[in-house]
Design an enzyme around this catalytic site. Structure first.
Site, PDB file in Angstrom:
ATOM      1  N   CYS A 100       0.881  -1.171   0.000  1.00 50.52           N
ATOM      2  CA  CYS A 100       0.000   0.000   0.000  1.00 50.52           C
ATOM      3  C   CYS A 100       0.919   1.220   0.000  1.00 50.52           C
ATOM      4  O   CYS A 100       1.763   1.361   0.875  1.00 50.52           O
ATOM      5  CB  CYS A 100      -0.890   0.001   1.244  1.00 50.52           C
ATOM      6  N   CYS A 104      -3.289   7.644  -1.709  1.00 53.03           N
ATOM      7  CA  CYS A 104      -4.540   7.791  -2.468  1.00 53.03           C
ATOM      8  C   CYS A 104      -5.675   8.381  -1.657  1.00 53.03           C
ATOM      9  O   CYS A 104      -6.651   8.862  -2.223  1.00 53.03           O
ATOM     10  CB  CYS A 104      -5.009   6.440  -2.980  1.00 53.03           C
ATOM     11  N   THR A 192      -3.909   5.179   7.320  1.00 55.13           N
ATOM     12  CA  THR A 192      -2.882   4.772   6.366  1.00 55.13           C
ATOM     13  C   THR A 192      -1.871   5.881   6.122  1.00 55.13           C
ATOM     14  O   THR A 192      -2.249   6.995   5.753  1.00 55.13           O
ATOM     15  CB  THR A 192      -3.576   4.387   5.038  1.00 55.13           C
ATOM     16  N   GLU A 259       0.016   1.920   9.374  1.00 57.87           N
ATOM     17  CA  GLU A 259      -1.239   2.495   9.846  1.00 57.87           C
ATOM     18  C   GLU A 259      -1.058   2.893  11.308  1.00 57.87           C
ATOM     19  O   GLU A 259      -0.230   2.303  11.998  1.00 57.87           O
ATOM     20  CB  GLU A 259      -2.400   1.481   9.750  1.00 57.87           C
ATOM     21  N   HIS A 294     -12.731   5.284  -3.201  1.00 58.58           N
ATOM     22  CA  HIS A 294     -11.668   4.430  -2.653  1.00 58.58           C
ATOM     23  C   HIS A 294     -11.885   2.967  -3.052  1.00 58.58           C
ATOM     24  O   HIS A 294     -10.923   2.214  -3.221  1.00 58.58           O
ATOM     25  CB  HIS A 294     -11.564   4.606  -1.136  1.00 58.58           C
ATOM     26  N   TYR A 298      -9.100   0.482  -5.281  1.00 59.20           N
ATOM     27  CA  TYR A 298      -8.591  -0.862  -4.988  1.00 59.20           C
ATOM     28  C   TYR A 298      -8.476  -1.727  -6.250  1.00 59.20           C
ATOM     29  O   TYR A 298      -7.702  -2.680  -6.266  1.00 59.20           O
ATOM     30  CB  TYR A 298      -9.485  -1.550  -3.945  1.00 59.20           C
ATOM     31  N   CYS A 301      -4.763  -0.437  -7.130  1.00 59.10           N
ATOM     32  CA  CYS A 301      -3.611  -0.737  -6.259  1.00 59.10           C
ATOM     33  C   CYS A 301      -3.484  -2.213  -5.985  1.00 59.10           C
ATOM     34  O   CYS A 301      -2.376  -2.765  -5.997  1.00 59.10           O
ATOM     35  CB  CYS A 301      -3.689   0.074  -4.964  1.00 59.10           C
ATOM     36  N   GLU A 448      -6.161  -5.538   4.390  1.00 61.02           N
ATOM     37  CA  GLU A 448      -6.658  -4.273   3.851  1.00 61.02           C
ATOM     38  C   GLU A 448      -7.627  -4.522   2.699  1.00 61.02           C
ATOM     39  O   GLU A 448      -8.589  -3.780   2.519  1.00 61.02           O
ATOM     40  CB  GLU A 448      -5.492  -3.397   3.396  1.00 61.02           C
TER      41      GLU A 448
HETATM   42 FE1  SF4 Z   1      -3.282   2.008  -0.051  1.00 55.73          FE
HETATM   43 FE2  SF4 Z   1      -4.676   1.135  -2.142  1.00 55.73          FE
HETATM   44 FE3  SF4 Z   1      -5.789   2.816  -0.342  1.00 55.73          FE
HETATM   45 FE4  SF4 Z   1      -3.893   3.642  -2.075  1.00 55.73          FE
HETATM   46  S1  SF4 Z   1      -5.957   2.893  -2.595  1.00 55.73           S
HETATM   47  S2  SF4 Z   1      -4.027   4.128   0.097  1.00 55.73           S
HETATM   48  S3  SF4 Z   1      -2.571   1.857  -2.143  1.00 55.73           S
HETATM   49  S4  SF4 Z   1      -5.098   0.697  -0.012  1.00 55.73           S
HETATM   50 FE    FE Z   2      -6.492   1.375   2.025  1.00 56.76          FE
END
Ligand code: SF4
Ligand code: FE
Length: 484
Positions: A100, A104, A192, A259, A294, A298, A301, A448
């Site tokens: 991660c 983001c 995060t 985190e 968000h 995902y 990411c 996560e």
């Molecule tokens: Fe982390 Fe993915 Fe959230 Fe970006 S979108 S902060 S990489 S979990």
């Molecule tokens: Fe996250």
């Protein structure tokens, strides 16, 4: 100077006096603490890559407010193409870090604040939209890392917010109102990347009802504001980062996520930092839009980290001498199919995005929620297949210190060799698999995937709301000849 170098970023963090704790002790030098460095390296990568011509198109954007070239992580999406690039950027960063990469949350929060504050002002005649716009322009121009704070500790989930059954502070709330601002008290969990951020944006944990005005509060603060304490969460294998000879044992020695449980102990928030203050009917919109963005993220990411897992599995198959076996090839294909499905839903939810009243672009909520619900399952299957391919040695192999030992190192070298590979490289590949499946990266890739951006039930609730079952009943009735 809208684009900072990673060196300038680290220097800017070093100037801040932040209150960060790990294992019961205050971290006096956060810049040089080995536990925090891999997280910061991910963020440094977001600065470094913005200067690399091959990544410029994804890593940077042109601000519609200033015309400046900015880091895309601080961009307000101006088109569906921007939403598309966001997911591509996230896949790229997942591939680069195997972790991660933690930047983001502000991109997703900023875009939800941008559209929601516009609609709050429309209803209440407030001036949150301009205030938020000014704030995001500052974040763009100063190239800030802003962490996001959503989840309250909650205590008993069946107790009412603000009720008398339990400590009211289990949901962050306003405890004092002054002419120049408010005082908040409470905590936010799972934040995060917060230990390497400049600022934090706080928003309510969920939709609020009339009577819960003190909990319908959103604001930003610098992370060295008095009263803020960050308590770094434990991760499996985390203290390997603090050992002298453990680069191989880390699996991914450079990058990792962090985190922290973050406490706001009677923290003063000036009026000019507030973006929502008691407008309970808009807390839900803010949270729903953030969650939508968000959940779309995902698809990028996690498929990026999935690419690393597939690569690690292919590599260890080669090192184990099993790569030509048909069942291994089949497993790699299955991992790829699952991984690309995550990406498909991320890209689809961007492609079906729509323009908000404020003018920025929002992802398709049904597809983003389907994307994230798939993410709660597929990485587990991908990791299961990776473990199957790697073999039990992934968790029973000796340490780097054993390999380096003058007395017993030769045993490790002799018995850990693989198919045309020395023990060290085979160990490196195995430890990367371990890191993704069980180590510090597992926080970002497995748990996560389950709970980040909301647990699976939250996605099912949204899919129920967005699924248009009545409309689909109509389709069925029409074909079945049922008239009403
Ligand atoms: Fe982390 Fe993915 Fe959230 Fe970006 S979108 S902060 S990489 S979990
Ligand atoms: Fe996250």
């Amino acid at each position: 100077m809208p684009l900072m170098t990673s060196k300038q970023y680290v220097e800017s963090l070093a100037k801040m006096d932040r209150n960060i704790w790990f294992q019961g002790k205050k971290i006096e030098d956060p810049i040089n603490h080995p536990l925090l460095i891999p997280s910061r390296k991910c963020l440094e990568e977001t600065y470094d890559m913005a200067f690399m011509p091959e990544f410029e198109d994804l890593m940077t954007a042109t601000s519609q407010f200033t015309g400046h070239k900015i880091n895309r992580f601080n961009h307000i999406h101006n088109s569906k193409e921007d939403l598309n690039k966001k997911v591509k950027l996230q896949r790229l960063m997942g591939q680069r870090t195997g972790s991660c990469f933690q930047r983001c949350v502000i991109m997703d929060m900023a875009n939800s604040f941008y559209s929601t504050t516009y609609e709050i002002d429309e209803t209440y005649g407030t001036t949150y939209f301009q205030r938020f716009k000014d704030y995001i322009i500052r974040c763009q121009d100063e190239d800030l890392i802003v962490a996001g704070a959503l989840t309250d500790p909650k205590g008993s989930r069946s107790a009412k917010i603000g009720g008398d059954e339990q400590d009211k502070d289990l949901y962050l709330r306003v405890v004092e109102r002054r002419p120049d601002g408010v005082v908040v008290n409470g905590a936010k969990a799972h934040l995060t990347g917060i230990t390497n951020a400049h600022e934090v944006v706080v928003l309510p944990t969920q939709a609020m009802r009339p009577g819960q005005e003190d909990y319908a509060i959103a604001f930003h603060l610098p992370l060295d504001a008095p009263g803020i304490t960050m308590i770094v969460g434990r991760q499996s294998c985390d203290t390997r980062k603090m050992e002298d000879i453990a680069d191989i044992d880390l699996g991914n020695a450079k990058f990792g996520g962090i985190e922290a449980l973050t406490i706001f102990d009677h923290v003063f928030v000036p009026n000019e930092n507030i973006f929502l203050n008691g407008e309970t009917d808009f807390a839900g919109m803010l949270v729903e839009r953030f969650a939508g963005y968000h959940r779309n993220s995902y698809g990028g990411c996690k498929s990026g980290v999935g690419d690393v897992a597939i690569g690690a599995a292919s590599l260890i198959a080669q090192y184990n001498g099993t790569e030509k076996a048909s069942h291994i090839k089949d497993k790699l294909v299955e991992m790829t199919q699952l991984n690309e499905q995550l990406y498909c839903a991320g890209i689809a939810s961007s492609a079906e995005g729509w323009q908000t009243k404020a003018g920025n672009y929002m992802v398709d909520l049904l597809l983003a929620n389907v994307c994230k619900l798939n993410v709660t399952r597929y990485p587990y299957e991908i990791v299961r297949l990776m473990e199957d391919i790697a073999g039990g040695i992934m968790v029973t192999a000796p340490s780097e210190a054993d390999l380096r030992s003058a007395e017993i190192g030769h045993y490790v070298e002799k018995y850990l060799v693989g198919n045309a590979v020395n023990a060290e490289d085979r160990l490196r590949a195995l430890r990367l698999c371990e890191n993704l499946a069980l180590g510090t990266a597992a926080v970002g890739y497995r748990t996560e995937s389950m709970h980040g951006a909301g647990s699976p039930q939250a996605q099912k609730v949204m899919i129920t709301r967005q699924g248009n079952f009545e409309g689909k009943k109509g389709l069925a009735k029409r074909l079945a000849g049922i008239k009403e």
